[in-house]
Structure formats: structure tokens, C-alpha cells
Design a protein around this motif. Sequence first.
Motif, PDB file in Angstrom:
ATOM      1  N   GLN A   1      38.078  24.600  38.827  1.00  0.00           N
ATOM      2  CA  GLN A   1      37.343  25.771  39.307  1.00  0.00           C
ATOM      3  C   GLN A   1      38.031  27.059  38.845  1.00  0.00           C
ATOM      4  OE1 GLN A   1      37.125  25.374  43.555  1.00  0.00           O
ATOM      5  NE2 GLN A   1      35.625  23.705  43.474  1.00  0.00           N
ATOM      6  N   LYS A   2      39.359  27.077  38.942  1.00  0.00           N
ATOM      7  CA  LYS A   2      40.116  28.261  38.527  1.00  0.00           C
ATOM      8  C   LYS A   2      39.942  28.505  37.030  1.00  0.00           C
ATOM      9  CE  LYS A   2      44.737  30.190  38.293  1.00  0.00           C
ATOM     10  NZ  LYS A   2      45.588  29.898  37.172  1.00  0.00           N
ATOM     11  N   ALA A   3      40.009  27.451  36.221  1.00  0.00           N
ATOM     12  CA  ALA A   3      39.846  27.599  34.774  1.00  0.00           C
ATOM     13  C   ALA A   3      38.458  28.130  34.434  1.00  0.00           C
ATOM     14  CB  ALA A   3      40.091  26.253  34.085  1.00  0.00           C
ATOM     15  N   ASP A   4      37.429  27.634  35.143  1.00  0.00           N
ATOM     16  CA  ASP A   4      36.068  28.136  34.914  1.00  0.00           C
ATOM     17  C   ASP A   4      35.966  29.620  35.236  1.00  0.00           C
ATOM     18  OD1 ASP A   4      35.281  25.614  34.116  1.00  0.00           O
ATOM     19  OD2 ASP A   4      34.297  25.114  36.036  1.00  0.00           O
TER      20      ASP A   4
ATOM     21  N   GLU B   1      38.424  31.817  35.305  1.00  0.00           N
ATOM     22  CA  GLU B   1      39.212  32.586  34.336  1.00  0.00           C
ATOM     23  C   GLU B   1      38.459  32.739  33.018  1.00  0.00           C
ATOM     24  OE1 GLU B   1      42.956  30.508  34.215  1.00  0.00           O
ATOM     25  OE2 GLU B   1      43.803  31.796  35.779  1.00  0.00           O
ATOM     26  N   GLN B   2      37.733  31.684  32.610  1.00  0.00           N
ATOM     27  CA  GLN B   2      36.936  31.774  31.396  1.00  0.00           C
ATOM     28  C   GLN B   2      35.814  32.799  31.564  1.00  0.00           C
ATOM     29  OE1 GLN B   2      35.261  28.086  30.067  1.00  0.00           O
ATOM     30  NE2 GLN B   2      34.380  28.963  28.234  1.00  0.00           N
ATOM     31  N   SER B   3      35.164  32.782  32.715  1.00  0.00           N
ATOM     32  CA  SER B   3      34.110  33.766  32.981  1.00  0.00           C
ATOM     33  C   SER B   3      34.685  35.179  32.973  1.00  0.00           C
ATOM     34  CB  SER B   3      33.450  33.503  34.338  1.00  0.00           C
ATOM     35  OG  SER B   3      32.806  32.266  34.337  1.00  0.00           O
TER      36      SER B   3
ATOM     37  N   ALA C   1      37.335  36.192  31.356  1.00  0.00           N
ATOM     38  CA  ALA C   1      37.679  36.555  29.980  1.00  0.00           C
ATOM     39  C   ALA C   1      36.436  36.998  29.210  1.00  0.00           C
ATOM     40  CB  ALA C   1      38.347  35.373  29.280  1.00  0.00           C
ATOM     41  N   GLU C   2      35.307  36.327  29.446  1.00  0.00           N
ATOM     42  CA  GLU C   2      34.068  36.712  28.772  1.00  0.00           C
ATOM     43  C   GLU C   2      33.594  38.080  29.239  1.00  0.00           C
ATOM     44  OE1 GLU C   2      31.469  33.457  29.685  1.00  0.00           O
ATOM     45  OE2 GLU C   2      32.492  32.090  28.309  1.00  0.00           O
TER      46      GLU C   2
ATOM     47  N   ARG D   1      35.501  40.403  30.534  1.00  0.00           N
ATOM     48  CA  ARG D   1      36.483  41.367  30.042  1.00  0.00           C
ATOM     49  C   ARG D   1      36.208  41.701  28.573  1.00  0.00           C
ATOM     50  NH1 ARG D   1      41.850  39.514  32.208  1.00  0.00           N
ATOM     51  NH2 ARG D   1      41.654  40.893  33.961  1.00  0.00           N
TER      52      ARG D   1
END
Length: 144
Positions: free
Chosen positions: A52-55, A57-59, A61-62, A64
Motif C-alpha cells: 500500500q505504501k509503495a502504491d 509513493e508511486q502515485s 511521484a506521478e 509530483r
Amino acid sequence: MKDIMLADTPVEQRAQILRDSCDQIVERSYTRKFDQEEINERRADLANVAIQKADLEQSLAEIRADYKGKIKPLEERIVKLRDELKAGGDWIKGDCFKFVDEEEKMVGFYSPEGYLLEQRPMTQDERQRNVFRAIRADKTGTDD
């Protein structure tokens, strides 16, 4: 001292026997050891939370990157405007007009609006007269 007191006694009865036979009851903080089932539950929970955290963080980053793309042109515009304000005008390329003053031995460059842009001493090549300077330097003929 033993690592496990009353190891042969069922876990449910140990607490009561220990309470009845101890010298003193003291409240303390300690680490309770997990059994294998609890360890497996915690590992599965850790894996789910990490995913969940990785998802997220990816969102992030997108998002950002999207905002960074929107901010970059604004930053470039700010730099350009700041430089123009610092210089007192904008940098352009266009026709300028060169005038040679033989009396002062200076050369001046003028903008189409008539503003002096640059002034410098004459070079050796500029000391030779041309037709336009001869016309400007000569009298109109009415002064005789």
C-alpha cells in the motif's frame, strides 16, 4: 534461573501459579514473544502495508512529476522577468544605427527609437570618411 518457569504446566495455569508463589508482584514493561502463527500474521500484514505504501509513493511521484512539469515553465518565466527587470528592459535583436562623430572621435549606436545604446572610440578603419559622413559634415551651401 530457568529460561521458562513451569515449562511442563499449561500456559493458562502458569500465570496463577506464578502469582501464588512469587515473592512480589511488580509492574514492568517487557517484550512478549510471538508464537509462529502470530509471526506469520505480522509478516503478511507487513507485506500488505508495504505494498500500500509503495502504491501511494508511486502515485505521489506521478503527481509530483506532473506539478514539476507545470512549475518549470513558471520558474523559467520568473528568471526571465527578473533578468529583464534587473537590466531595465528586454534583450532584443534588431537593426541599430551607427553614427561616427569625427570631432569627438567617437562612434555611437542608436536604437530605432533614437536611444544611444553604446558609445566607444573610433577605430582606425572608421577614421576614413564615407559619403554619408561627408554630407553630414559639409555645410548646406547656404552658409557662404
